[in-house]
Design a protein around this motif. Structure first.
Motif, short mmCIF file in Angstrom:
data_model
loop_
_atom_site.label_atom_id
_atom_site.label_comp_id
_atom_site.label_asym_id
_atom_site.label_seq_id
_atom_site.Cartn_x
_atom_site.Cartn_y
_atom_site.Cartn_z
N GLY A 1 -4.80 -2.22 0.71
CA GLY A 1 -5.46 -1.90 1.84
C GLY A 1 -7.22 -2.33 1.55
N LEU A 2 -7.32 -3.63 2.44
CA LEU A 2 -8.86 -4.16 2.20
C LEU A 2 -9.59 -3.68 3.36
CD1 LEU A 2 -8.04 -7.51 0.72
CD2 LEU A 2 -9.40 -5.82 -0.39
N GLN A 3 -10.84 -3.56 3.01
CA GLN A 3 -11.98 -3.42 4.19
C GLN A 3 -13.26 -4.15 3.69
OE1 GLN A 3 -13.16 0.70 5.96
NE2 GLN A 3 -14.19 0.72 3.97
N SER B 1 -5.16 0.62 -3.35
CA SER B 1 -3.99 0.00 -3.88
C SER B 1 -3.05 0.88 -4.54
CB SER B 1 -4.37 -1.49 -4.70
OG SER B 1 -4.68 -0.73 -5.73
N PHE B 2 -1.59 0.79 -4.16
CA PHE B 2 -0.70 1.67 -4.79
C PHE B 2 0.55 0.62 -4.73
CE2 PHE B 2 -1.42 2.44 -0.33
CZ PHE B 2 -0.32 2.31 0.18
N VAL B 3 1.46 1.28 -5.54
CA VAL B 3 3.05 0.67 -5.61
C VAL B 3 3.92 1.50 -4.65
CG1 VAL B 3 4.99 0.07 -6.99
CG2 VAL B 3 2.69 -0.23 -7.79
N SER B 4 4.57 0.73 -3.71
CA SER B 4 5.45 1.42 -3.10
C SER B 4 6.73 0.66 -2.49
CB SER B 4 4.62 1.80 -1.66
OG SER B 4 5.48 2.37 -0.67
N MET B 5 7.54 1.46 -1.92
CA MET B 5 8.86 0.64 -1.37
C MET B 5 8.22 0.14 0.32
SD MET B 5 11.21 0.42 -3.58
CE MET B 5 12.64 -0.17 -2.66
N LEU C 1 2.55 -8.48 -4.07
CA LEU C 1 1.44 -8.24 -3.13
C LEU C 1 1.66 -8.05 -1.69
CD1 LEU C 1 -1.80 -9.48 -4.61
CD2 LEU C 1 -0.92 -7.44 -4.72
N VAL C 2 1.19 -6.97 -1.12
CA VAL C 2 1.15 -6.76 0.48
C VAL C 2 -0.28 -6.71 0.73
CG1 VAL C 2 1.98 -5.86 2.51
CG2 VAL C 2 3.74 -6.56 0.73
N ILE C 3 -0.88 -7.11 1.74
CA ILE C 3 -2.24 -6.91 1.84
C ILE C 3 -2.28 -6.51 3.45
CG2 ILE C 3 -4.55 -7.55 2.40
CD1 ILE C 3 -4.07 -9.50 -0.14
N ILE C 4 -2.95 -5.33 3.58
CA ILE C 4 -2.95 -4.83 5.24
C ILE C 4 -4.58 -4.32 5.28
CG2 ILE C 4 -0.64 -4.05 5.04
CD1 ILE C 4 -1.54 -1.24 4.83
N PRO C 5 -4.76 -3.99 6.44
CA PRO C 5 -6.25 -3.65 6.83
C PRO C 5 -6.21 -2.35 6.28
CG PRO C 5 -5.59 -4.83 8.68
CD PRO C 5 -4.26 -4.56 7.74
N TYR C 6 -7.54 -1.85 5.86
CA TYR C 6 -7.76 -0.74 5.01
C TYR C 6 -7.42 0.70 6.23
CZ TYR C 6 -10.04 2.85 2.27
OH TYR C 6 -10.48 4.07 1.58
N ARG C 7 -7.79 0.17 7.33
CA ARG C 7 -7.57 1.43 8.55
C ARG C 7 -6.19 1.93 8.49
NH1 ARG C 7 -8.36 -3.38 11.31
NH2 ARG C 7 -6.67 -3.79 12.78
N PHE C 8 -5.16 1.18 8.27
CA PHE C 8 -3.82 1.62 8.15
C PHE C 8 -3.25 2.48 7.13
CE2 PHE C 8 -3.48 -2.59 11.00
CZ PHE C 8 -3.51 -1.58 12.07
N ILE C 9 -4.01 2.52 6.12
CA ILE C 9 -3.54 3.25 4.98
C ILE C 9 -3.41 4.75 5.09
CG2 ILE C 9 -4.21 4.15 2.72
CD1 ILE C 9 -3.67 1.31 2.54
N GLU C 10 -4.08 5.55 5.89
CA GLU C 10 -3.97 6.93 6.02
C GLU C 10 -2.61 6.96 6.89
OE1 GLU C 10 -6.05 10.85 7.82
OE2 GLU C 10 -7.20 9.01 7.71
N ALA C 11 -2.34 6.24 7.86
CA ALA C 11 -1.16 6.20 8.72
C ALA C 11 0.06 6.08 8.13
CB ALA C 11 -1.30 4.98 10.02
N THR D 1 -8.29 -8.21 12.23
CA THR D 1 -8.56 -8.08 13.85
C THR D 1 -7.16 -7.82 14.63
OG1 THR D 1 -8.44 -10.21 14.20
CG2 THR D 1 -10.44 -9.24 13.99
N SER D 2 -6.02 -8.74 13.88
CA SER D 2 -4.79 -8.62 14.77
C SER D 2 -3.94 -7.45 14.19
CB SER D 2 -4.03 -9.70 14.20
OG SER D 2 -3.53 -9.99 13.09
N GLY D 3 -4.48 -6.55 13.20
CA GLY D 3 -3.67 -5.56 12.58
C GLY D 3 -2.52 -6.06 11.93
N GLY D 4 -2.36 -6.99 11.29
CA GLY D 4 -1.03 -7.50 10.77
C GLY D 4 -0.99 -7.30 8.95
N ALA D 5 -0.09 -7.84 8.37
CA ALA D 5 0.07 -7.77 6.92
C ALA D 5 0.04 -9.50 6.31
CB ALA D 5 1.39 -6.95 6.62
N LEU D 6 -0.39 -9.18 5.26
CA LEU D 6 -0.14 -10.94 4.48
C LEU D 6 0.86 -10.28 3.34
CD1 LEU D 6 -3.92 -11.96 4.03
CD2 LEU D 6 -2.16 -12.45 5.89
#
Length: 830
Positions: A100-102, A80-84, A175-185, A124-129
């Motif tokens: 980013g959750l896994q 997790s991190f703070v970002s715009m 909070l914004v939650i995204i799949p962990y696999r997108f963090i690096e991108a 699975t859909s690659g979306g954000a909460l």
């Protein structure tokens, strides 16, 4: 006998009871809420964390830490991190916390989303909460896009709740939650970025106490931390225990005010019963019997007051979940426990008897000869018995305070503070009586002289009314003054010369372009500050790893584990002042590095001028010596630092930058943020005006809760006031009737009464406000270290309001005298 006498005086005894009902109601409601909170925390401890235990670290795990993490086989992980983030739909931007959750986190509790299926489908859909409130603010719908760094994702759902999160934390950084696999991108985890790695474990059969004992010391050496659901709930419980202690003390003060009312009312009540007690003793009643008659009355009234107060308290606890819901990380289930109910009833009896004890002792020393004496107020009470009674009262109050606070020092300070407040108010009241008697205006008119005589003649209510009015006004005024101090402390200057927009995590190769973006938007760069991250390696030749395990070390834990963000420059800024040592602006080659540290770091690290500190600057050890200590104005919302290096040391170290500017309008601020986020996704922008709005909102919520509790003290004070003034009615009736018999007109009697109570109301409320003014000034100087600015509300509202209330009650006392003939009144009062 006690029952028969009480029936004849039931109206007055009910006023005694009313004095303590609200105080008991407040204590019982808070105790019930504390029990409910503890019970909920224990039952929901796993749901609060969402796992059995977790390991967290504020940087990428070291090799040793990763080995430990992997050996335990984590079931889920997160960074997790703070970002715009940006919303392409409406060009909106917002500072958020990205998680980013896994894995299948949470294992206990659940992600509450709208639609419900989004809690699992987003992976699975690659979306954000996205935080539900944030979606409302920016008019976002499921299916709209959110841009996080270099990637754009569809919004899969609105996030309503996740274990461990509160409404307050979400208001600061939603909070914004995204799949962990997108963090690096996203490419947001660059050098200097504040990030947090967490590893969650679903292992219910693990011995968590043994695990914590074995692993915590090892993980601390790697700058990591182990949290179990047991330790987390324990910390949360302690945090709310502090809130509970404050609320308990507020309720206890309300109860004390009620007890003051009981003491004063019983004192007058017993004075009136002296003749009756003397008659009883003439008829053969013993000291013990006459004492017990009135003791049983007071105990019975206390019991009834305790029962009614407890019943009200049960109803009141329903309000606390509503008041505190934004500060609680879980939904509260109300329950009723037996202990607070028993405490409420016992408090009614014990407090009533204790505070009535001194007046009740007078019955012990009544002589049968009092029947023949014209003035029945010449009783000599045993000094020894009075001292014993006062000692018992103080010891009980201390024991009860200790039970509420669980700290003997705080309990002692509270009791001393209460006694000092009572003492000051009582002393001023006695002093006022003496002044009026000494400088009595003999040449004044009849009504003025008569009203002033009422302030110091026998059966006067000057002391008790001034204490009750003064203490109640003191409490509520202090709350208003303190609230203003807090708001002033958080206030942001909106002049064109003060920065209100700060950009973080600017990389060295981005500085020029960011400066040009500022200029393109017509904004001036106020600060361009380089930041270098480092940790302490040793303090005064003792390794930090050794100090962590040394229970005798006088160093705060945060110092040993903190990653410091430091800077270097050759000058001080407006928010800094050297208080000890010598400021070194430029480092000379070949000499040990001379640094300046803040006062709070010097105290927490237990270092002073001349002490050495070795820093680990991203793998390079650097020895330094403390050359100066600075006083830093942390309330000044600009980049301030605990550690300051001179120029000529850190210029070649890996670093990033913080730039600030002043955006004159919200529109110009929004435009700049859009431009920066679109060009530099890794940069975070803090709009200080928005932060101030959040802080002010939190302070207002806290202030509302404090005022809600103060309501009990004030309302109790008003009831005590009504009780005390109404009790004095029975003395004033005979005096007023005598005046009417001697030819005084109704208007004169009304004026005499009005002047007496108006004087008491004005003096009591003014004393309370002035004491609050002094107390708040001391708080501002010694606690908040801020200039004191007083609120006018207590002077404009409480001073005239309470004065008029006292006047109204006092005047209402003599309506019967004015409406009826003297003989009729004497028959009724007799």
């Amino acid at each position: 006998m006690a029952w028969r006498d009480a029936k004849a005086s039931r109206a007055r005894l009910l006023l005694f009871m009313a004095s303590i009902v609200l105080g008991i109601a407040a204590v019982v409601s808070i105790q019930l809420f504390s029990h409910t909170l503890t019970d909920n925390i224990q039952r929901q401890s796993k749901s609060l964390m969402g796992a059995d235990f977790r390991i967290d670290i504020n940087e990428a795990p070291s090799e040793r830490a990763q080995e430990i993490i992997d050996s335990l086989q984590p079931d889920a992980s997160e960074v997790s991190f703070v970002s715009m983030v940006a919303f392409p739909k409406n060009d909106g931007t917002k500072l958020v916390r990205v998680r980013g959750l896994q894995g299948d986190f949470p294992f206990y509790g659940k992600l509450e989303t709208e639609p419900v299926t989004a809690s699992s489908s987003y992976k699975t859909s690659g979306g954000a909460l996205v935080d539900a409130t944030l979606m409302l603010q920016y008019n976002l719908q499921v299916g709209d896009s959110i841009k996080i760094g270099e990637i754009t994702l569809p919004i899969a759902g609105a996030l309503n709740a996740i274990p461990g999160n509160t409404a307050v934390s979400s208001s600061v950084a939603p909070l914004v939650i995204i799949p962990y696999r997108f963090i690096e991108a996203t490419k947001l985890l660059q050098f200097g970025s504040r990030k947090r790695y967490e590893f969650f474990y679903n292992q219910p059969d693990t011995d968590l106490v043994l695990l914590e004992e074995q692993l915590q010391p090892i993980l601390e050496e790697e700058n990591a931390d182990l949290d179990t659901h047991i330790s987390t709930s324990s910390r949360l419980g302690r945090r709310y225990d502090n809130v509970g202690s404050f609320l308990n003390l507020t309720a206890f003060i309300a109860l004390l005010l009620g007890c003051v009312g009981i003491a004063s009312s019983v004192n007058i009540y017993i004075k009136e019963k002296i003749k009756a007690i003397a008659v009883l003793k003439c008829l053969g009643a013993s000291r013990k019997q006459s004492f017990l008659i009135f003791l049983i009355q007071i105990a019975g009234i206390g019991l009834l007051g305790g029962i009614i107060g407890t019943a009200i308290g049960v109803g009141l606890q329903e309000f606390f979940p509503i008041l505190l819901k934004e500060f609680l990380p879980f939904e509260l289930t109300i329950s009723i426990s037996l202990q607070p109910l028993i405490i409420g009833v016992l408090l009614g009896v014990i407090m009533s008897v204790l505070f009535a004890l001194l007046p009740l002792l007078r019955t012990w020393y009544v002589s049968p000869l009092e029947v023949l004496r014209v003035n029945g107020d010449n009783l000599k009470q045993s000094r020894k018995a009075s001292i014993v009674a006062i000692t018992v009262i103080v010891l009980f109050l201390y024991a009860f305070s200790y039970w509420l606070l669980s700290d003997w020092m705080f309990a002692l300070a509270f009791i001393v503070g209460v006694m000092v407040s009572f003492g000051i108010l009582s002393g001023i009241a006695l002093g006022a009586m003496k002044l009026v008697r000494t400088f009595f205006p003999k040449s004044a008119g009849f009504t003025t002289r008569q009203s002033l005589l009422n302030l110091f003649r026998p059966n006067n209510q000057t002391v008790v009314l001034l204490v009750a009015i003064g203490l109640g006004t003191f409490l509520i005024s202090t709350l208003y003054f303190t609230k203003d101090i807090l708001l002033d402390k958080a206030e942001i200057g909106q002049t064109s010369e003060s920065a209100n927009l700060i950009t973080l995590d600017v990389q060295p190769d981005q500085v020029g372009d960011v400066v040009n973006t500022f200029k393109a938007n017509g904004l001036q760069v106020f600060n361009n500050i380089p930041l270098v991250t480092m940790r302490m390696h040793s303090i005064k030749n003792e390794l930090v790893n050794d100090l962590r395990t040394d229970s005798t070390a006088q160093i705060r834990g945060w110092v040993l584990n903190h990653e410091f963000r430091t800077t270097y420059r050759n000058h001080l800024i407006d928010s800094e002042e050297i208080v000890k040592g010598e400021w070194v602006p430029l480092q000379k080659p070949g000499e040990i590095v001379k640094i300046s540290i803040s006062e709070n770091l010097a105290e927490d690290a237990n270092v002073t001028i001349g002490d050495t500190i070795v820093f680990n600057v991203q793998g390079v050890l650097m020895e330094t010596v403390v050359k100066s200590i600075r006083k830093v104005d942390w309330a000044n919302l600009q980049p301030n630092f605990t550690i300051l290096f001179p120029s000529g040391v850190l210029e070649d170290a890996p670093q990033f930058y913080v730039l600030s500017t002043n955006a004159p309008t919200e529109a110009s601020s929004a435009k700049l943020q859009r431009n920066l986020v679109s060009k530099f996704p890794n940069i975070s922008v803090i709009d200080l005006r928005q932060m101030f709005t959040v802080v002010e909102d939190i302070l207002n919520k806290v202030s509302w809760i404090i005022n809600f509790m103060a309501f009990f003290s004030i309302l109790t004070g008003v009831i005590v006031l009504i009780g005390s003034v109404r009790t004095s009615k029975y003395q004033r009736i005979k005096e007023s009737v005598l005046l009417r018999t001697l030819g005084a007109k109704s208007r004169q009697i009304l004026t005499i009464t009005a002047l007496e109570y108006l004087f008491l109301g004005i003096l009591g409320s003014l004393l309370g406000i002035l004491l609050a003014l002094i107390g708040s000034l001391l708080l501002a100087v010694f606690v908040f270290q801020e200039p004191f600015t007083s609120s006018l509300i207590p002077f404009l509202i409480f001073l005239p309001g309470i004065s008029l209330l006292v006047l109204g009650i006092g005047v209402s006392n003599i309506r019967e005298v004015l409406r009826s003939s003297p003989l009729e009144v004497l028959r009724k009062s007799g």
